[in-house]
Enzyme design. Sequence first.
Site, PDB file in Angstrom:
ATOM      1  NE  ARG A 124      -3.824   0.586   2.225  1.00 37.41           N
ATOM      2  CZ  ARG A 124      -4.974   0.839   2.899  1.00 37.41           C
ATOM      3  NH1 ARG A 124      -5.281   1.393   3.655  1.00 37.41           N
ATOM      4  NH2 ARG A 124      -6.063  -0.051   2.153  1.00 37.41           N
ATOM      5  CG  HIS A 169      -8.554   0.136  -2.721  1.00 41.32           C
ATOM      6  ND1 HIS A 169      -7.854  -0.823  -2.430  1.00 41.32           N
ATOM      7  CD2 HIS A 169      -8.943   0.581  -1.478  1.00 41.32           C
ATOM      8  CE1 HIS A 169      -7.865  -1.235  -1.011  1.00 41.32           C
ATOM      9  NE2 HIS A 169      -8.692  -0.381  -0.354  1.00 41.32           N
ATOM     10  CD  GLN A 175     -13.042  -1.713  -0.450  1.00 44.57           C
ATOM     11  OE1 GLN A 175     -12.204  -1.674   0.427  1.00 44.57           O
ATOM     12  NE2 GLN A 175     -14.257  -2.087  -0.140  1.00 44.57           N
ATOM     13  CG  ASP A 208     -13.319   6.471  -1.224  1.00 48.92           C
ATOM     14  OD1 ASP A 208     -13.138   6.325   0.063  1.00 48.92           O
ATOM     15  OD2 ASP A 208     -12.340   6.712  -2.017  1.00 48.92           O
ATOM     16  CB  CYS A 220     -13.876   1.521   0.367  1.00 44.88           C
ATOM     17  SG  CYS A 220     -13.922   2.953   0.348  1.00 44.88           S
ATOM     18  NE  ARG A 237     -10.136  -5.410   0.597  1.00 44.71           N
ATOM     19  CZ  ARG A 237      -9.427  -4.391   1.022  1.00 44.71           C
ATOM     20  NH1 ARG A 237      -9.801  -3.107   1.559  1.00 44.71           N
ATOM     21  NH2 ARG A 237      -7.892  -4.362   0.909  1.00 44.71           N
TER      22      ARG A 237
HETATM   23  N1   CP Z   1     -11.188  -0.165   2.859  1.00 42.53           N
HETATM   24  C1   CP Z   1      -9.755  -0.478   3.362  1.00 42.53           C
HETATM   25  O1   CP Z   1      -8.884  -0.403   2.351  1.00 42.53           O
HETATM   26  O2   CP Z   1      -9.727   0.079   4.499  1.00 42.53           O
HETATM   27  P1   CP Z   1      -8.421   0.047   5.258  1.00 42.53           P
HETATM   28  O3   CP Z   1      -7.789   1.687   4.885  1.00 42.53           O
HETATM   29  O4   CP Z   1      -8.580   0.134   6.606  1.00 42.53           O
HETATM   30  O5   CP Z   1      -7.211  -0.884   5.040  1.00 42.53           O
HETATM   31  N1  NVA Z   2     -10.028   6.702  -1.263  1.00 41.29           N
HETATM   32  C1  NVA Z   2      -9.743   6.118   0.231  1.00 41.29           C
HETATM   33  C2  NVA Z   2      -9.865   4.907   0.373  1.00 41.29           C
HETATM   34  C3  NVA Z   2      -9.538   4.444   1.767  1.00 41.29           C
HETATM   35  C4  NVA Z   2      -9.672   2.859   1.580  1.00 41.29           C
HETATM   36  C5  NVA Z   2      -8.305   6.648   0.389  1.00 41.29           C
HETATM   37  O1  NVA Z   2      -7.322   6.492  -0.332  1.00 41.29           O
HETATM   38  O2  NVA Z   2      -7.715   7.157   1.838  1.00 41.29           O
END
Ligand code: CP
Ligand code: NVA
Length: 304
Positions: free
Chosen positions: A103, A130, A133, A222, A262, A290
């Site tokens: 990530r 993502h 997700q 989101d 999400c 997930r």
């Molecule tokens: N939806 C999601 O990716 O959550 P986190 O940021 O908690 O991993």
């Molecule tokens: N768009 C959000 C998604 C979190 C899972 C972010 O990037 O923070």
Amino acid sequence: MKKDFLRILNLTSRELLALLSSGREWKRKGGRRGAPRPLGGKTLAMIFQKASTRTRVSFEVGMTRLGGHALFLSPADTQISRGEPVRDTARALSRYVDGIMIRTFLQETVEEMASAATVPVINGLTDTHHPCQVLADLMTAQERGFDLRRMKVAFIGDGNNVANSWVEAAHLLGFTLRLACPKGFEPSARVMREASADGKGDVRIVRDPAEAARDADVLYTDVWTSMGQEKERRRRLAAFRGFGIDAGLLGTARKGAIVMHCLPAHRGEEITDEVMEGPQSAVFDEAENRMHVQMALLERLIPH
Ligand code: CP
Ligand code: NVA
């Protein structure tokens, strides 16, 4: 299947549907006594350059359920944040582990990681995509009885990483996607172009959330301020006014529509508490899924 999973378009529609059905299978049998453990002795390195609750825990528990092990590497733990080139990290990790989940900020970073690593690389969120997700979201829509080739999804709010992955999914599977975004907050033009090149979806950006939500099967949203955008929060709160999901907007969707997010959610911004906690909300099923669909992905990508 390709070695890496960096975006939805790395899959064919057939591969995507197979992952969902294997995810449903893991949901039935995973974690039970006597369940298969195909990744016994395998290790997944998980590199996080941003915070996470769901991604970290679902991958870690998923690896355990598959019989393997996951290593959590926070920004403080590796040499990446001290400037070690990503390609060097990728090559060193490839000598120890059987897969890497990362990530981070730039999509180019996961691409560089994938091209230097000899083991599979999975995108656990970048500024642009993502994909894990949206795999879980599609599994959730399917288990709620929607036809993934015919459903209508309304994405309300920020056309960011999650929205980009929805654009790719719509074109891959051929469903209708309406994205209601304020001007300046649309999905990536490049992703829109690449996904539509031989895409089957009916994907359009509109300015009116009610137009997007009309007769939709799924309302999706989101956060308005994503990780890394914290300095823009005030400007974003103003720009997104009127782009939240509330009971009124949900009332314009199809009867039986579900609401997805999400997570993490900011109640009172992109979604009301009433809708989050209401009977049409599927948000915690998405969070659970997930893990199941990522188990399917890990099983498929990590040689065993
Ligand atoms: N939806 C999601 O990716 O959550 P986190 O940021 O908690 O991993
Ligand atoms: N768009 C959000 C998604 C979190 C899972 C972010 O990037 O923070």
